[in-house]
Design a protein around this motif. Structure first.
Motif, PDB file in Angstrom:
ATOM      1  N   LEU A 233      28.760  20.147 -19.256  1.00  0.00           N
ATOM      2  CA  LEU A 233      29.588  19.366 -20.332  1.00  0.00           C
ATOM      3  C   LEU A 233      31.108  19.609 -20.280  1.00  0.00           C
ATOM      4  O   LEU A 233      31.921  18.716 -20.437  1.00  0.00           O
TER       5      LEU A 233
ATOM      6  N   LEU B 186      22.150  16.392 -15.123  1.00  0.00           N
ATOM      7  CA  LEU B 186      21.632  16.255 -16.435  1.00  0.00           C
ATOM      8  C   LEU B 186      20.360  15.439 -16.680  1.00  0.00           C
ATOM      9  O   LEU B 186      19.374  15.913 -17.374  1.00  0.00           O
TER      10      LEU B 186
ATOM     11  N   LEU C  98      26.561  16.599 -26.318  1.00  0.00           N
ATOM     12  CA  LEU C  98      26.448  15.955 -24.822  1.00  0.00           C
ATOM     13  C   LEU C  98      26.247  14.539 -25.255  1.00  0.00           C
ATOM     14  O   LEU C  98      26.547  13.573 -24.189  1.00  0.00           O
TER      15      LEU C  98
END
Length: 784
Positions: free
Chosen positions: A239, A258, A278
């Protein structure tokens, strides 16, 4: 000969530097001590070290052949390997590796150089290791030597080293060369590589960050490593990277990582989706100036994060992901169309797709829509249906590999299931371009096309579509599929090609004859794949054999003659905890029971039938229930005795219950299976009894069996019950005709929205009457 000149060299040193091998041989023949004579300068080099330092390979070879010591060092403690590294003489290093001399461990010396406290030596060793580990004919097994000599821990040590980051780059790139190998990945994880490379994400050197993201992405593709990544705060690190850079070469692997984490397990999927900030960050990365690779990575990652997770789906929808996808293409649209995007973004995205003929724009919109469809076959079918058969065929005919894949996948899902659009695709001439697309060099597209052709040629219950089979034959598809079966280096493609060949030829003698006349075709090729190390290859090969053998004594004999099969091939799957494995294996042993040499035919058939019916009874998975019902449908019109055996273990009751399923695939496949079983007298009575008590069940059966011939006595029995009188159909039953957008309310079932040339929105609503006929009405509204 041995006298030194003013530079501290003798004649033998000069000859070594110049590559004069004949002179070297004469000097050593007269005085062997010259082999190890050191120069009188500051380096104190033997002739071998001089030859190495000048890159004289023939002189080096000559001196080694004459017996020169290979493990000598100069006054800087540099031996032949260190000198080669500092001068980047890769050709000499490869030569020394090929000699494989015990006193000259090339890999060990290079890896020791990585531990130096001199930046120049670390960088030089890294550059050489990078070059030596790149794929080449000379060093195809270089990764083994690298691994066995402790290469992975050495690279991790460099990653943690306090030297400047630009010095680390060549060593880190060495790991990029090898990271696709599972042995390297495992060594990296066990040596503490995950925290080391996550720490490098903080580097101010963008190349170091990029390399680290590539390595971490490869690790995230292995589900077993994903928990380790998350425990080491990978999501937080990722992130921070997403917030700190707009470099697509860095963003893409981070976003893909991710997505891989989310795909690895439901637990990590929830963890990724709920991580603070996120979702908002990913949504914000959809912008009008986004790089195509970035947009593709984002759409794929979002798809993996939201699939089958309602919480994550809501988070992305509430975060405005659809609006952002619209923004990706807005710059290419007319102003008046922009004004219309207050509501219904998904629907208008579809309209943008249909209006535009610019391939670049189509590609972006299609990728976004297909990613939003997720991994569910039913949602993909809905999306493909919205896109439309004609546009999907245009995708297949385009020049874009992304559109090729979406077009093939879309046609494939539309060709599947109880309401297959095989006929629609056939009328639109969709089979021929798919056959031509098999020649592509992209393996994932080849696999998709092979499967799509199978679905187009063979429907639920193994009902062939003769026109599509004929088109595949006339388009030259058979020799291409046989070539893939015989020569593809991808074992999955070989197995899938075999299965599709069987599907194309089922019930079609002309195609079967062409297959058998092809010198490259042999059942032995398929039988060998039953012993593959990949379970899905084994099962696909079994499905191919079962399809060839289906209702064909001749093909069963051919399979038996060419080796037959053993029950041992299926036992691990029959006993597997995976329902998918059990289902396919159970069906296969019933069909192939006559060619299973180590088991009595009746026993293998009974075992398979019992397992399939148990799945109909106990499975909670809609996918498995649909597959099991399809398998029962196939078996219900095969050899004598099988339908009766199916009925004897209460299959009719379980299939009748499935007619109430919310899943169209389950409902339809169960109806088709019961349609075939209606030809069995006992099954006929049982089905009529269930339908008499609940007439809705008969509506379901008739709705999905329009292409089948139900038993005459069955239909006559039902007409009798209708005359006598039936109870009313209860409320709350699944709708047989519905759309995604109106599934849960009383609005018209199907709504079509399209943009008129004058900028107005025209809408046509469709609903369904009691007999199942579509009734349409239209309206028009002005542009807001």
């Amino acid at each position: 000969m041995g006298d030194m000149n003013e530079t501290g060299w003798s004649d033998v040193h000069t000859c070594a530097a110049m590559g004069y091998t004949k002179s070297i041989e004469k000097f050593v023949e007269n005085d062997r001590s010259l082999l190890e004579q050191e120069t009188a300068d500051h380096l104190r080099q033997t002739p071998l070290l001089v030859a190495v330092s000048r890159g004289q390979k023939e002189a080096v070879s000559c001196l080694i052949h004459l017996g020169a010591k290979v493990n000598v060092t100069n006054s800087h403690n540099h031996g032949v390997i260190e000198i080669c590294a500092l001068k980047e003489f890769i050709f000499l290093l490869r030569y020394f590796i090929s000699l494989d001399l015990p006193d000259l461990p090339v890999w060990r010396h290079l890896l020791q150089m990585l531990g130096s406290d001199v930046d120049k030596e670390i960088a030089a060793a890294g550059k050489c290791l990078k070059a030596l580990t790149q794929e080449s004919d000379e060093l195809k097994l270089a990764w083994i030597s690298f691994l066995n000599n402790g290469g992975v821990p050495a690279i991790i040590k460099v990653a943690r080293n306090s030297v400047q980051d630009h010095v680390k780059i060549p060593a880190l790139e060495t790991l990029v060369n090898l990271i696709d190998r599972s042995e390297i990945q495992k060594a990296l994880v066990t040596s503490g590589g995950i925290p080391a490379f996550l720490a490098l994400l903080k580097s101010t050197n963008l190349q170091v960050v990029q390399i680290s993201t590539q390595i971490l992405r490869e690790l995230s593709r292995v589900p077993d490593f994903c928990e380790n990544l998350v425990q080491n705060q990978a999501i937080s690190h990722f992130l921070k990277v997403l917030h700190s850079t707009r470099d697509s070469d860095i963003l893409v692997p981070v976003i893909e990582s991710l997505g891989n984490l989310a795909q690895s397990s439901q637990k990590l999927q929830a963890t990724v989706g709920s991580f603070p900030g996120l979702v908002a960050c990913l949504v914000s990365l959809f912008d009008t100036n986004g790089h195509p690779a970035l947009i593709l990575a984002l759409t794929h990652a979002v798809s993996k994060i939201v699939v089958k997770d309602k919480g994550n789906q809501s988070a992305f929808v509430n975060g405005g992901v659809t609006r952002q996808i619209v923004n990706v293409v807005m710059i290419h649209l007319r102003h008046r169309e922009i004004q219309m995007l207050e509501n219904g973004a998904n629907r208008l995205l579809m309209q943008m797709l249909k209006r535009s003929r610019a391939e670049f724009l189509q590609e972006k919109i299609a990728m976004a829509l297909w990613a939003l469809a997720g991994d569910s076959c039913e949602t993909k079918r809905e999306m493909a249906n919205d896109i439309g058969v004609q546009i999907l065929i245009e995708f297949v005919n385009s020049k874009s590999k992304e559109l090729h894949f979406i077009g093939s996948e879309g046609l494939g899902v539309l060709a599947q299931g109880p309401l297959s659009q095989q006929e629609v695709i056939a009328r639109a001439n969709g089979v021929h371009p798919l056959v031509q697309l098999i020649r592509t060099s992209h393996e994932h597209i080849v696999l998709s096309v092979i499967r799509a052709l199978r679905y187009l040629c063979l429907g639920v219950g193994y009902i062939p579509h003769e026109q599509n089979q004929q088109t595949v034959l006339q388009s030259g598809g058979v020799p291409i599929l046989v070539a893939l079966l015989a020569h593809s280096t991808n074992e999955v493609i070989r197995a899938e090609a075999a299965y599709t060949l069987a599907s194309v030829s089922l019930g079609f003698k002309e195609t079967l004859d062409e297959i058998n006349q092809n010198l490259d075709f042999s059942y032995v090729r398929i039988l060998k794949m039953l012993y593959s190390s990949q379970p899905l290859v084994q099962l696909t090969a079994g499905s191919a054999l079962a399809c060839f053998a289906y209702n064909s004594l001749h093909q069963q004999r051919e399979i038996a003659i060419q080796g037959g099969v053993r029950l041992d091939c299926f036992l691990p799957f029959l006993k597997s905890a995976e329902e998918f494995y059990r289902c396919l294996a159970a069906y296969q042993v019933v069909i192939l029971s006559r060619v299973i040499s180590d088991e009595i035919q009746a026993l293998s058939s009974a075992t398979g039938i019992k397992l399939l019916v148990d799945l109909l009874k106990d499975s909670k998975s809609e996918e498995i229930l649909a597959l099991a019902a399809d398998c029962v449908a196939r078996l219900s019109h095969t050899r004598a005795g099988v339908p009766a055996a199916i009925v004897a273990v209460n299959a009719v009751d379980y299939l009748s219950t499935l007619l109430l399923s919310k899943s169209e695939q389950v409902r339809g496949n169960a109806a088709i299976a019961l349609g075939y079983l209606s030809h069995d007298h006992k099954a006929e009575r049982l089905i009529l009894h269930r339908c008499r008590n609940d007439p809705y069940l008969m509506k379901v059966i008739k709705f999905y069996t329009k292409r089948l011939r139900l038993a005459t006595t069955f239909t006559e029995g039902w007409q009798h019950y209708r005359k006598v009188g039936l109870p009313p159909i209860g409320a709350g039953r699944p709708s047989l005709v519905h759309s995604r957008s109106h599934r849960n309310n009383n609005q018209p079932l199907i709504t079509n929205l399209h943009l008129e040339e004058n900028g107005s929105i025209a809408q046509s609503d469709s609903t369904v009457n009691e007999e199942g006929d579509l009734i349409c009405r239209s309206s028009r509204t002005d542009t807001p």
